[in-house]
Design a protein around this motif. Structure first.
Motif, short mmCIF file in Angstrom:
data_model
loop_
_atom_site.label_atom_id
_atom_site.label_comp_id
_atom_site.label_asym_id
_atom_site.label_seq_id
_atom_site.Cartn_x
_atom_site.Cartn_y
_atom_site.Cartn_z
N THR A 60 31.29 29.60 36.52
CA THR A 60 31.04 28.77 37.70
C THR A 60 32.30 28.64 38.55
O THR A 60 32.24 28.74 39.78
CB THR A 60 30.51 27.39 37.29
N ARG A 61 33.44 28.44 37.90
CA ARG A 61 34.72 28.35 38.64
C ARG A 61 34.98 29.63 39.42
O ARG A 61 35.39 29.60 40.58
CB ARG A 61 35.89 28.12 37.68
N ILE A 62 34.74 30.77 38.76
CA ILE A 62 34.98 32.05 39.41
C ILE A 62 34.04 32.21 40.61
O ILE A 62 34.48 32.60 41.70
CB ILE A 62 34.80 33.22 38.42
N LEU A 63 32.77 31.91 40.42
CA LEU A 63 31.81 32.06 41.51
C LEU A 63 32.13 31.12 42.67
O LEU A 63 31.97 31.49 43.83
CB LEU A 63 30.38 31.85 41.02
N GLU A 64 32.59 29.93 42.37
CA GLU A 64 32.97 28.99 43.44
C GLU A 64 34.15 29.53 44.25
O GLU A 64 34.16 29.44 45.48
CB GLU A 64 33.30 27.62 42.87
N ALA A 65 35.13 30.11 43.58
CA ALA A 65 36.28 30.70 44.27
C ALA A 65 35.83 31.92 45.09
O ALA A 65 36.28 32.11 46.23
CB ALA A 65 37.37 31.09 43.28
#
Length: 129
Positions: A60-65
């Motif tokens: 999720t962190r990666i997709l948000e970035a």
């Protein structure tokens, strides 16, 4: 998505030998396209079955970035993710799996994406273990 072993072991070895490498499945079996955000998002093709292995907090962190960078640059998350992979030291090229011409076009758009240092830092931070 899985960059640790490459950056810690393979990239330094290739650099010592004056070689570059080929990124295999640089979009994490489709996960970095942004199409699969949770375990309930069933891939439409067996080709993307491994994408859901990356779902979770870190994913999720990666997709948000990726989403933030893609929005800023008016690109797709997949194009940004592939540009991010291709800019890494020691990467000569990448092997993509695509299911149609649209995905191929999206992948090819990566070579036009201009990532700034702050984009790279945000993506590296989000994907760190």
């Amino acid at each position: 998505v899985e960059r640790e072993s490459y950056e810690a072991e393979l990239q330094p070895l290739a650099a010592r030998r004056g070689r570059q490498t080929l990124a295999h499945s640089p979009l994490g079996n489709g996960f970095l396209t942004g199409q699969f955000r949770g375990r309930d998002d069933a891939p439409s093709s067996v080709m993307f079955d491994g994408a859901l292995e990356h779902a979770g907090r870190r994913g999720t962190r990666i997709l948000e970035a990726l989403d933030a960078t893609a929005a800023e640059l008016t690109q797709t998350p997949a194009a940004v993710a592939l540009a991010w992979v291709l800019i890494k030291p020691g990467i000569a090229s990448a092997l993509l799996r695509v299911k149609d011409a649209e995905q191929l076009e999206e992948g090819m758009a990566a070579v036009t994406v201009q990532l700034a240092r702050h984009h790279l830092a945000a993506l590296d931070r989000a994907s760190a273990r």
